[in-house]
Design a protein around this motif. Structure first.
Motif, PDB file in Angstrom:
ATOM      1  N   ALA A  49       3.518  -0.033   7.733  1.00  0.00           N
ATOM      2  CA  ALA A  49       2.116   0.207   7.273  1.00  0.00           C
ATOM      3  C   ALA A  49       1.260  -0.827   6.955  1.00  0.00           C
ATOM      4  O   ALA A  49       1.876  -1.910   6.514  1.00  0.00           O
ATOM      5  CB  ALA A  49       2.108   1.278   6.215  1.00  0.00           C
ATOM      6  N   GLN A  50       0.171  -0.955   7.531  1.00  0.00           N
ATOM      7  CA  GLN A  50      -0.780  -2.266   7.523  1.00  0.00           C
ATOM      8  C   GLN A  50      -1.835  -2.005   6.241  1.00  0.00           C
ATOM      9  O   GLN A  50      -2.355  -1.027   6.162  1.00  0.00           O
ATOM     10  CB  GLN A  50      -1.316  -2.242   8.865  1.00  0.00           C
ATOM     11  CG  GLN A  50      -0.298  -2.562   9.881  1.00  0.00           C
ATOM     12  CD  GLN A  50       0.423  -3.748   9.752  1.00  0.00           C
ATOM     13  OE1 GLN A  50      -0.063  -5.099   9.765  1.00  0.00           O
ATOM     14  NE2 GLN A  50       1.869  -3.665  10.025  1.00  0.00           N
ATOM     15  N   PHE A  51      -1.993  -3.255   5.663  1.00  0.00           N
ATOM     16  CA  PHE A  51      -2.917  -3.249   4.716  1.00  0.00           C
ATOM     17  C   PHE A  51      -4.319  -2.713   5.131  1.00  0.00           C
ATOM     18  O   PHE A  51      -4.875  -1.983   4.442  1.00  0.00           O
ATOM     19  CB  PHE A  51      -3.259  -4.771   3.954  1.00  0.00           C
ATOM     20  CG  PHE A  51      -4.217  -4.791   3.382  1.00  0.00           C
ATOM     21  CD1 PHE A  51      -4.104  -4.110   1.825  1.00  0.00           C
ATOM     22  CD2 PHE A  51      -5.305  -5.778   3.568  1.00  0.00           C
ATOM     23  CE1 PHE A  51      -5.254  -4.179   0.864  1.00  0.00           C
ATOM     24  CE2 PHE A  51      -6.563  -5.497   2.453  1.00  0.00           C
ATOM     25  CZ  PHE A  51      -6.358  -4.925   1.268  1.00  0.00           C
ATOM     26  N   ALA A  52      -4.642  -3.202   6.518  1.00  0.00           N
ATOM     27  CA  ALA A  52      -5.976  -2.746   6.976  1.00  0.00           C
ATOM     28  C   ALA A  52      -6.207  -1.286   6.891  1.00  0.00           C
ATOM     29  O   ALA A  52      -7.487  -0.654   6.750  1.00  0.00           O
ATOM     30  CB  ALA A  52      -6.111  -3.378   8.490  1.00  0.00           C
ATOM     31  N   ASP A  81      -0.372  -1.133  -2.805  1.00  0.00           N
ATOM     32  CA  ASP A  81      -1.171  -2.209  -2.677  1.00  0.00           C
ATOM     33  C   ASP A  81      -1.726  -2.482  -4.278  1.00  0.00           C
ATOM     34  O   ASP A  81      -2.251  -1.501  -4.894  1.00  0.00           O
ATOM     35  CB  ASP A  81      -2.300  -2.176  -1.579  1.00  0.00           C
ATOM     36  CG  ASP A  81      -1.753  -2.254  -0.264  1.00  0.00           C
ATOM     37  OD1 ASP A  81      -1.311  -3.379  -0.061  1.00  0.00           O
ATOM     38  OD2 ASP A  81      -1.586  -1.357   0.676  1.00  0.00           O
ATOM     39  N   PHE A  82      -1.972  -3.686  -4.583  1.00  0.00           N
ATOM     40  CA  PHE A  82      -2.528  -3.636  -5.721  1.00  0.00           C
ATOM     41  C   PHE A  82      -3.213  -5.380  -5.886  1.00  0.00           C
ATOM     42  O   PHE A  82      -2.825  -5.956  -5.152  1.00  0.00           O
ATOM     43  CB  PHE A  82      -1.705  -3.632  -7.264  1.00  0.00           C
ATOM     44  CG  PHE A  82      -0.597  -4.773  -7.258  1.00  0.00           C
ATOM     45  CD1 PHE A  82      -0.861  -5.878  -8.047  1.00  0.00           C
ATOM     46  CD2 PHE A  82       0.604  -4.589  -6.605  1.00  0.00           C
ATOM     47  CE1 PHE A  82       0.170  -6.819  -8.353  1.00  0.00           C
ATOM     48  CE2 PHE A  82       1.387  -5.719  -6.573  1.00  0.00           C
ATOM     49  CZ  PHE A  82       1.403  -6.795  -7.435  1.00  0.00           C
ATOM     50  N   VAL A 126       2.359  -6.326  -2.818  1.00  0.00           N
ATOM     51  CA  VAL A 126       2.427  -5.108  -3.106  1.00  0.00           C
ATOM     52  C   VAL A 126       3.724  -4.708  -4.130  1.00  0.00           C
ATOM     53  O   VAL A 126       4.432  -5.531  -4.411  1.00  0.00           O
ATOM     54  CB  VAL A 126       3.020  -4.249  -1.591  1.00  0.00           C
ATOM     55  CG1 VAL A 126       1.823  -4.164  -0.622  1.00  0.00           C
ATOM     56  CG2 VAL A 126       4.332  -4.833  -1.259  1.00  0.00           C
ATOM     57  N   MET A 127       3.431  -3.689  -4.664  1.00  0.00           N
ATOM     58  CA  MET A 127       4.811  -3.254  -5.672  1.00  0.00           C
ATOM     59  C   MET A 127       5.480  -2.216  -4.592  1.00  0.00           C
ATOM     60  O   MET A 127       5.068  -1.479  -4.140  1.00  0.00           O
ATOM     61  CB  MET A 127       4.212  -2.315  -6.577  1.00  0.00           C
ATOM     62  CG  MET A 127       5.193  -1.756  -7.895  1.00  0.00           C
ATOM     63  SD  MET A 127       4.605  -1.329  -9.220  1.00  0.00           S
ATOM     64  CE  MET A 127       3.004  -0.569  -8.829  1.00  0.00           C
ATOM     65  N   GLN A 128       6.759  -2.722  -4.509  1.00  0.00           N
ATOM     66  CA  GLN A 128       7.556  -2.111  -3.562  1.00  0.00           C
ATOM     67  C   GLN A 128       8.784  -1.115  -4.332  1.00  0.00           C
ATOM     68  O   GLN A 128       9.349  -1.874  -4.988  1.00  0.00           O
ATOM     69  CB  GLN A 128       8.229  -3.120  -2.495  1.00  0.00           C
ATOM     70  CG  GLN A 128       9.131  -2.615  -1.413  1.00  0.00           C
ATOM     71  CD  GLN A 128       9.807  -3.684  -0.949  1.00  0.00           C
ATOM     72  OE1 GLN A 128      10.758  -4.188  -1.514  1.00  0.00           O
ATOM     73  NE2 GLN A 128       9.618  -3.894   0.241  1.00  0.00           N
TER      74      GLN A 128
END
Length: 183
Positions: free
Chosen positions: A73-76, A180-181, A161-163
């Motif tokens: 999965a992409q940040f965009a 995402d953070f 990211v928190m994974q």
């Protein structure tokens, strides 16, 4: 938020029949940017079973697609889902585990550019043990404390990211979600 993101978020959240994922805070979702770098089949696999293992996601082979980082999965596609945390803040997390597979699990801050762990905040040596009649409550509702020593490394959205990373040892399957953070 774009309509495609709303649709993807709704479908991904509703698809809880596989193995496990994070439902809160909101995890990265597949979308058009992921389809562009990983292919439509990868997006379709996640949309069909958002809780399924990484091993069930086939990319198009593009070097820009990394299924091992946030399921590809992409940040965009996820700019509207960015959370804001302070150093030392306690963050409540919720997971769904419809099909448990015993194995280790950790929640870490990961640098998205290098796909390396910056700090591990929580470790389960044994997580989601299918041999238990009832899973411990901390397998599905738990808290992590955000690191205090990252400086400005996570001050830009998309950098970290928190994974949530879980490996079912007997099943030989890997599960992963990213939040995402900025901090």
């Amino acid at each position: 938020m774009h309509i495609s993101t709303i649709i993807a978020s709704t479908l991904f959240t509703a698809t809880v029949f596989g193995h496990g994922n994070i439902t809160s805070p909101p995890a990265r979702q597949p979308g058009p940017a992921m389809a562009k770098v990983c292919g439509a089949a990868a997006v379709s696999a996640i949309m069909a079973d958002g809780t399924g293992p990484l091993e069930g996601i086939q990319s198009n082979g593009s070097p820009q697609c990394n299924i091992g980082l946030c399921k590809g999965a992409q940040f965009a596609d996820n700019k509207a889902l960015v959370q804001k945390y302070a150093p030392g803040q306690v963050v409540q997390m919720t997971a769904v585990l419809p099909i448990p597979h015993e194995g280790p699990c950790n929640i870490s801050v990961v640098n998205t550019k290098t796909n390396t762990i910056m700090e591990t905040m929580l470790v389960f040596d044994s997580y989601a043990d299918e041999n238990l009649a009832v899973l411990p409550p901390n397998n599905t509702n738990f808290a992590v404390t955000m690191p205090t020593d990252l400086g400005t490394a996570c001050s830009v959205a998309g950098a970290c990211v928190m994974q949530w990373f879980w490996f079912g040892t007997a099943a030989q399957q890997t599960y992963e979600n990213c939040v995402d953070f900025v901090m």
